[in-house]
Design a protein around this motif. Structure first.
Motif, mmCIF file in Angstrom:
data_model
loop_
_atom_site.group_PDB
_atom_site.id
_atom_site.type_symbol
_atom_site.label_atom_id
_atom_site.label_comp_id
_atom_site.label_asym_id
_atom_site.label_seq_id
_atom_site.Cartn_x
_atom_site.Cartn_y
_atom_site.Cartn_z
ATOM 1 N N ASN A 121 44.789 66.656 48.769
ATOM 2 C CA ASN A 121 44.470 65.958 49.926
ATOM 3 C C ASN A 121 45.362 64.623 49.935
ATOM 4 O O ASN A 121 46.450 65.016 49.302
ATOM 5 C CB ASN A 121 43.111 65.288 49.018
ATOM 6 N N PRO A 152 41.134 55.979 45.849
ATOM 7 C CA PRO A 152 39.816 55.978 44.640
ATOM 8 C C PRO A 152 40.382 55.061 43.657
ATOM 9 O O PRO A 152 40.467 54.256 42.942
ATOM 10 C CB PRO A 152 39.129 57.096 44.450
ATOM 11 N N CYS A 180 38.949 61.340 41.129
ATOM 12 C CA CYS A 180 39.007 61.790 42.317
ATOM 13 C C CYS A 180 38.059 62.718 41.734
ATOM 14 O O CYS A 180 37.470 63.118 40.605
ATOM 15 C CB CYS A 180 40.338 62.523 42.893
ATOM 16 N N LEU A 181 36.916 62.798 42.992
ATOM 17 C CA LEU A 181 35.556 63.576 42.669
ATOM 18 C C LEU A 181 36.585 65.163 43.296
ATOM 19 O O LEU A 181 35.625 66.227 43.707
ATOM 20 C CB LEU A 181 34.866 63.132 43.285
ATOM 21 N N GLY A 182 37.268 65.492 44.298
ATOM 22 C CA GLY A 182 37.551 66.758 44.668
ATOM 23 C C GLY A 182 37.086 66.740 45.765
ATOM 24 O O GLY A 182 36.380 68.325 45.792
ATOM 25 N N CYS A 183 36.962 65.655 46.720
ATOM 26 C CA CYS A 183 35.537 66.024 47.925
ATOM 27 C C CYS A 183 36.356 67.017 48.890
ATOM 28 O O CYS A 183 36.434 67.223 50.003
ATOM 29 C CB CYS A 183 35.663 64.525 48.340
ATOM 30 N N ALA A 184 38.157 67.511 48.875
ATOM 31 C CA ALA A 184 38.401 68.157 49.832
ATOM 32 C C ALA A 184 38.328 70.009 49.343
ATOM 33 O O ALA A 184 38.994 70.123 50.431
ATOM 34 C CB ALA A 184 40.134 67.420 50.202
ATOM 35 N N ILE A 214 46.400 65.408 44.819
ATOM 36 C CA ILE A 214 46.633 64.249 44.428
ATOM 37 C C ILE A 214 47.560 63.368 43.352
ATOM 38 O O ILE A 214 47.873 62.868 43.241
ATOM 39 C CB ILE A 214 44.699 63.102 44.258
HETATM 40 FE FE1 F3S Z 1 40.668 61.398 47.910
HETATM 41 FE FE2 F3S Z 1 37.862 62.303 48.513
HETATM 42 FE FE3 F3S Z 1 39.956 62.775 46.154
HETATM 43 S S1 F3S Z 1 38.635 60.561 49.039
HETATM 44 S S2 F3S Z 1 40.774 60.630 45.784
HETATM 45 S S3 F3S Z 1 40.615 63.611 47.873
HETATM 46 S S4 F3S Z 1 37.025 62.629 46.317
#
Ligand code: F3S
Ligand code: SF4
Length: 370
Positions: free
Chosen positions: A318, A332, A339-343, A276
């Motif tokens: 991501n 975000p 970024c929370l690092g959701c991926a 990101i």
């Molecule tokens: Fe995208 Fe998930 Fe980070 S939506 S910006 S990878 S928290």
């Protein structure tokens, strides 16, 4: 003619604007009966609009420009829609919501991108969307899985009971009288490709977060444990994943007949190859060491880098900074949150990159370029 130099960021807005407003009469003389070309013609989608769509997708997936026309030719001549089964396990339905609600129109005869994609496949089974239920739905699923080669899309993790390294069925998930383990095994055995959609399916996600009360495992780990580890698997992680990334992966498989190049977490490099942080528009502030220290301070209002507020962008892979969300509207950091690092695997356990909490900064020197 399509401008392949268009930035990824503006790409999807262009595709939506241009493909959905295309109304010119098309020439489909190269298309045979019962091909995708016939179906798109019936929908009023022009050849030019479709060529633009394919060229744009090729660009988004970082394929050579010549792949756009090649993809279009493959798709237009495709005699039958590949069958897709979409099954859900321990999940919140956010991934499916991301897919079906991220586009401007779901009208049956809409010429928008989502209908373009849905016309490329035959979505034969999806518990939330289909009208059938109960025995009728189960009977239909049992018939479908007798015909090898379909694409199996899965969201959610699957609970297991671990016994001497073997994953046994768990009562925490039962549907149609079958455990999650049996349900995945029966559907995966004849699948040509498995796509794990979302972080729960890809890595276990929220159900697997400590203390993992249901014994949740990822789809990949379960396939290996069931002796199905050689089954082609693509992880499309994210909580939820970006809708265009899901459809892009499906489109790549349809046109290339194989999975795209994957990283060491089975994610397609074309969408997860960069962090990101690599493409974040706030990176110039990072490089000048200009940081927001609070969400409401003057530096935050100036758009400075959010690293000190816990942004995990430097260790998160991501496509949010390029493809963005809601047809390229924002992501975000653009709305003022890190970024929370959701991926990434285990992001719900809040220790991604050893920044032990969503708002705890990554330690100095913990990522490349710091
Ligand atoms: Fe995208 Fe998930 Fe980070 S939506 S910006 S990878 S928290
Ligand atoms: Fe953007 Fe976060 Fe990187 Fe700062 S640390 S440039 S806000 S991704």
């Amino acid at each position: 003619e399509v401008q392949l130099s268009v930035s990824k960021r503006g790409l999807f807005r262009r595709l939506f604007d241009e493909t959905t407003t295309e109304t010119t009469t098309c020439e489909w003389e190269d298309c045979l009966d019962d091909t995708l070309g016939d179906r798109l013609q019936a929908m009023g989608i022009s050849r030019r609009g479709f060529m633009q769509f394919c060229a744009g997708m090729a660009s988004l997936m970082a394929l050579p420009p010549s792949m756009g026309p090649a993809m279009a030719a493959t798709l237009l001549a495709m005699p039958a829609k590949p069958s897709v089964l979409y099954m859900s396990f321990q999940e919140c339905t956010g991934c499916l919501e991301s897919l079906v609600n991220s586009f401007p129109s779901t009208r049956a005869n809409s010429t928008s991108i989502e209908n373009l994609i849905l016309n490329l496949i035959s979505l034969d089974y999806q518990e939330t969307l289909m009208a059938a239920a109960g025995e009728q739905a189960e009977s239909w699923r049992n018939q479908l899985i007798q015909h090898p080669g379909y694409v199996l899309i899965v969201d959610g993790s699957i609970p297991v009971i671990r016994q001497n390294g073997v994953f046994l069925p768990s009562p925490y998930f039962v549907s149609g009288g079958q455990s999650g383990v049996e349900r995945l095994r029966s559907a995966a055995e004849n699948a040509g490709l498995v796509i794990a959609v979302g972080t729960c399916a890809s890595f276990g996600g929220l159900p697997k977060a400590d203390p993992n009360p249901t014994g949740a495992v990822s789809i990949g780990d379960l396939l290996v444990n069931l002796g199905l580890g050689s089954k082609p698997l693509i992880n499309v992680s994210g909580c939820p994943p970006i809708a265009e990334v899901i459809t892009g992966v499906i489109l790549y498989y349809l046109t290339q007949g194989k999975a795209p190049e994957l990283d060491n977490h089975h994610r397609p490099k074309m969408f997860y190859g960069e962090t990101i942080h690599d493409e974040c528009y706030r990176k110039e502030f990072f490089e000048r060491e200009l940081f927001a220290e609070r969400f409401d301070d003057a530096n935050a209002r100036k758009g400075y880098c959010l690293l000190h507020l816990g942004c995990k962008g430097p260790v998160s892979h991501n496509a949010c900074s390029t493809v963005k969300w809601n047809q390229g509207t924002s992501f975000p950091m653009q709305s003022g949150h890190g970024c929370l690092g959701c991926a990434e695997p285990d992001f719900w356990d809040l220790n991604l990159g050893s920044g032990k909490g969503f708002y705890v900064p990554l330690p100095p020197g913990s990522f490349e370029g710091d």
